[in-house]
Design an enzyme around this catalytic site. Sequence first.
Site, mmCIF file in Angstrom:
data_model
loop_
_atom_site.group_PDB
_atom_site.id
_atom_site.type_symbol
_atom_site.label_atom_id
_atom_site.label_comp_id
_atom_site.label_asym_id
_atom_site.label_seq_id
_atom_site.Cartn_x
_atom_site.Cartn_y
_atom_site.Cartn_z
ATOM 1 N N HIS A 10 -24.364 -48.302 0.247
ATOM 2 C CA HIS A 10 -23.899 -49.330 1.192
ATOM 3 C C HIS A 10 -22.693 -48.874 1.998
ATOM 4 O O HIS A 10 -21.978 -49.705 2.554
ATOM 5 C CB HIS A 10 -23.577 -50.635 0.433
ATOM 6 C CG HIS A 10 -24.801 -51.253 -0.189
ATOM 7 N ND1 HIS A 10 -24.737 -52.220 -1.165
ATOM 8 C CD2 HIS A 10 -26.108 -51.007 0.003
ATOM 9 C CE1 HIS A 10 -25.967 -52.562 -1.519
ATOM 10 N NE2 HIS A 10 -26.818 -51.827 -0.833
ATOM 11 N N GLY A 32 -23.121 -52.878 -14.128
ATOM 12 C CA GLY A 32 -22.306 -53.787 -13.316
ATOM 13 C C GLY A 32 -22.968 -54.250 -12.050
ATOM 14 O O GLY A 32 -22.310 -54.414 -11.027
ATOM 15 N N ASN A 56 -23.804 -54.749 -18.882
ATOM 16 C CA ASN A 56 -23.402 -55.923 -18.113
ATOM 17 C C ASN A 56 -23.013 -57.009 -19.107
ATOM 18 O O ASN A 56 -23.712 -57.183 -20.110
ATOM 19 C CB ASN A 56 -24.588 -56.396 -17.251
ATOM 20 C CG ASN A 56 -24.167 -57.371 -16.172
ATOM 21 O OD1 ASN A 56 -23.347 -58.261 -16.418
ATOM 22 N ND2 ASN A 56 -24.693 -57.194 -14.977
ATOM 23 N N PRO A 57 -21.930 -57.760 -18.848
ATOM 24 C CA PRO A 57 -21.573 -58.829 -19.800
ATOM 25 C C PRO A 57 -22.601 -59.958 -19.849
ATOM 26 O O PRO A 57 -22.659 -60.716 -20.808
ATOM 27 C CB PRO A 57 -20.237 -59.367 -19.252
ATOM 28 C CG PRO A 57 -19.752 -58.378 -18.275
ATOM 29 C CD PRO A 57 -20.941 -57.638 -17.788
#
Length: 249
Positions: A124, A192, A218-219
């Site tokens: 990006h 993430g 990832n949480p």
Amino acid sequence: MAEAAFSIPSNLIQALRGARHATVLTGSGISAESGVPTFRDAQTGLWSNFRPEDLATPEAFRRDPKLVWEWYAWRRELVARARPNEGHLALAELEQRVPKFTLITQNVDGLHQRAGSRNVIELHGNINRVKCFEEDAVVESWNQTGEVPPRCPRCGGRLRPDVVWFNEPLPEDSIGKAASAARNCDLFLSIGTSGAVYPAASLPFEALEGGATVVEINPVPTPLTARATFALRGPSGEILPEIMRQLAG
Ligand code: APR
């Protein structure tokens, strides 16, 4: 040995030890512990009443180029004050341990490079690079007239950040290289990212198609969780260093 905060499955450590080609996809979550808000975190301060979707688009820039330029200037400042965290540093170390290593990031903050990662595909773009809105070509320097946004020294068009906005195509070469690195690796880590935005979100599934072991860090769960070979539930700034400690062990 101190009790590890996160228990890493031993067969994941084995898979990492034996990996010939590891490919990593990161999203804004890996920069959260550096104090850089994730894309879908509520915007803070004076930007709290704006949504990224209302600022990171060509239409928003045409409508109010000064506002969009100033939002990116604020984010550039915030990123300049941020430092790579243990998760970024662990990935730079991992790159040294795997014969072939490809890091694909959706982030525009440049923290992977500041942590020492070398082979980075910026899907990006990068917030620290500027390009001409008319020519779509990078501009290294421009006259500081005080005008906001500044003008292209070549054509006089307005300057904009060299990042991919919503409804804009990704740089052809980067998405091609990323897809090939996903299809041809034997280990893929998705770190993430909410997996909300394509084509980046398709990369872990391409890795699965290619027979790779897929690890998510990832949480919270994402659309990838159910398909991942390993889903490590926690912050990357803690899990990645623990993985590196067990790899070195
Ligand atoms: N460690 C790991 N993951 C974390 C952490 C952390 N400490 N903190 C938050 N996360 C996770 C969140 O649970 C979420 O799943 O990071 C993810 C961030 O998701 P988004 O905010 O959607 O960011 P991202 O996935 O990078 O967005 C992808 O969308 O808006 C576009 O172009 C923009 O590059 C961006 C793309």
